[in-house]
Enzyme design. Structure first.
Site, PDB file in Angstrom:
ATOM      1  N   ALA A  66      38.435  46.903  36.913  1.00  0.00           N
ATOM      2  CA  ALA A  66      37.713  47.250  35.686  1.00  0.00           C
ATOM      3  C   ALA A  66      36.225  47.158  35.983  1.00  0.00           C
ATOM      4  O   ALA A  66      35.805  46.409  36.878  1.00  0.00           O
ATOM      5  CB  ALA A  66      38.090  46.276  34.578  1.00  0.00           C
ATOM      6  N   GLY A 111      42.049  45.791  38.091  1.00  0.00           N
ATOM      7  CA  GLY A 111      42.606  46.929  37.341  1.00  0.00           C
ATOM      8  C   GLY A 111      43.109  48.044  38.242  1.00  0.00           C
ATOM      9  O   GLY A 111      43.995  48.805  37.861  1.00  0.00           O
ATOM     10  N   GLU A 114      46.467  46.987  39.175  1.00  0.00           N
ATOM     11  CA  GLU A 114      47.309  47.116  37.974  1.00  0.00           C
ATOM     12  C   GLU A 114      47.631  48.588  37.677  1.00  0.00           C
ATOM     13  O   GLU A 114      48.731  48.901  37.213  1.00  0.00           O
ATOM     14  CB  GLU A 114      46.602  46.456  36.785  1.00  0.00           C
ATOM     15  N   GLU A 134      40.607  38.489  39.629  1.00  0.00           N
ATOM     16  CA  GLU A 134      39.994  38.148  38.340  1.00  0.00           C
ATOM     17  C   GLU A 134      39.577  36.686  38.227  1.00  0.00           C
ATOM     18  O   GLU A 134      38.584  36.377  37.571  1.00  0.00           O
ATOM     19  CB  GLU A 134      40.959  38.495  37.186  1.00  0.00           C
TER      20      GLU A 134
END
Ligand code: COA
Length: 260
Positions: A66, A111, A114, A134
């Site tokens: 992200a 992300g 993911e 993260e």
């Protein structure tokens, strides 16, 4: 349609979405999530597209997570919404009725990992690197990592990766089942296209019904899943493709599916 952060290309009966912010290692910002959502919707509505590839632009990254600059502005409420939106878009990928293949050409972190996990099949280049870093940022995976990674690699391995933030290479990702295959960097797209052409040579209705049944196995009990499979088996037995496929076998010729 013109996009700023992704490119979309149709090639006959398959399509490719390329994450396209190479100067930011294809970090997933809000615009990219919006564009992915729009693009996936249009693929869902396009009956001519029978497989989808997702990859990253540039030599270094599939997606490095992200966008940390956007993430930095989150508070408790907006953080929840940030996570919900990414999860919603990735769930759209997972629920696609055509096979979605991640061609992971470099970093797949946070992300990015993911996103790869939401795809149905993952091929990686030898340069690919994976991780959920993260915890280095004082947060947790927010786009499904805590839920999908254990299902793919097992609870203990997922826990190790998520609580440590450790990065693993493609060989290790392949060993633990995070990747379906590893290819030489320069061969990744050719090998992915080879696989896609295998899929495209089959009956389209059968392939998409397989995807729906395998997806259903994730939320149905074995009993309900078997019932669902039998119902869908009946559906495909009602198609012209089924008659053509079985007749072609019996007549020792190659089937010519009409997707009906
Ligand atoms: N969000 C926003 N920008 C990112 C990013 C992210 N997740 N990942 C990389 N970038 C940007 C960098 O800020 C840099 O931008 P700049 O040139 O404007 O400074 C550019 O992409 C190139 O990255 P850089 O860090 O210089 O490349 P590198 O090869 O030295 O390192 C990584 C590569 C992947 C190790 C490093 O970029 C990194 O750690 N990224 C963050 C990974 C992460 O924590 N992801 C989870 C986010 S929830």
């Amino acid at each position: 349609m013109d996009y700023q952060t992704i490119t979309y290309q149709e090639s006959g009966d398959f399509a490719t979405i390329t994450l396209n912010r190479p100067d930011k290692l294809n970090a997933l910002n809000n615009t990219m999530l919006n564009e992915l959502d729009e693009c996936l919707k249009s693929v869902e509505l396009n009956d001519n597209i029978c497989a989808l590839i997702i990859t990253g632009q540039g030599e270094k990254a599939f997606a490095a997570g992200a966008d940390i600059a956007e993430l930095n502005a989150c508070d408790k409420l907006s953080g929840k919404m940030f996570s919900e939106y990414g999860s919603y878009v990735f769930r759209r990928i997972e629920k696609m009725r055509i096979p979605v293949i991640a061609a992971i050409n470099g970093y797949a972190l946070g992300g990015g990992c993911e996103l790869a996990l939401a795809c149905h099949i993952r091929f990686g280049s030898e340069k690919a690197k994976f991780g959920q870093p993260e915890v280095n940022l004082g947060i947790i995976p927010g786009y499904g990592g805590t839920q999908r990674l254990p299902k793919v690699v097992g609870k203990a391995k997922a826990m190790e990766l998520i609580v440590s933030g450790n990065i693993i290479d493609a060989a290790e990702a392949n060993r633990i089942g995070l990747l379906n295959q590893v290819y030489k960097h320069d061969e990744l797209m050719d090998k992915t296209l080879e696989f896609v052409s295998t899929i495209l040579s089959k009956g389209k209705i059968a392939v998409s019904t397989c995807v729906e049944c395998v997806n259903a196995s994730e939320h149905l009990s074995l009993e309900d899943g078997l019932n669902y499979e039998s119902m869908r088996f009946g559906d495909v037995c009602g198609t012209d493709d089924f008659k053509e496929g079985t007749n072609a076998y019996l007549e020792k010729r190659t089937a010519e599916f009409k997707n009906k």
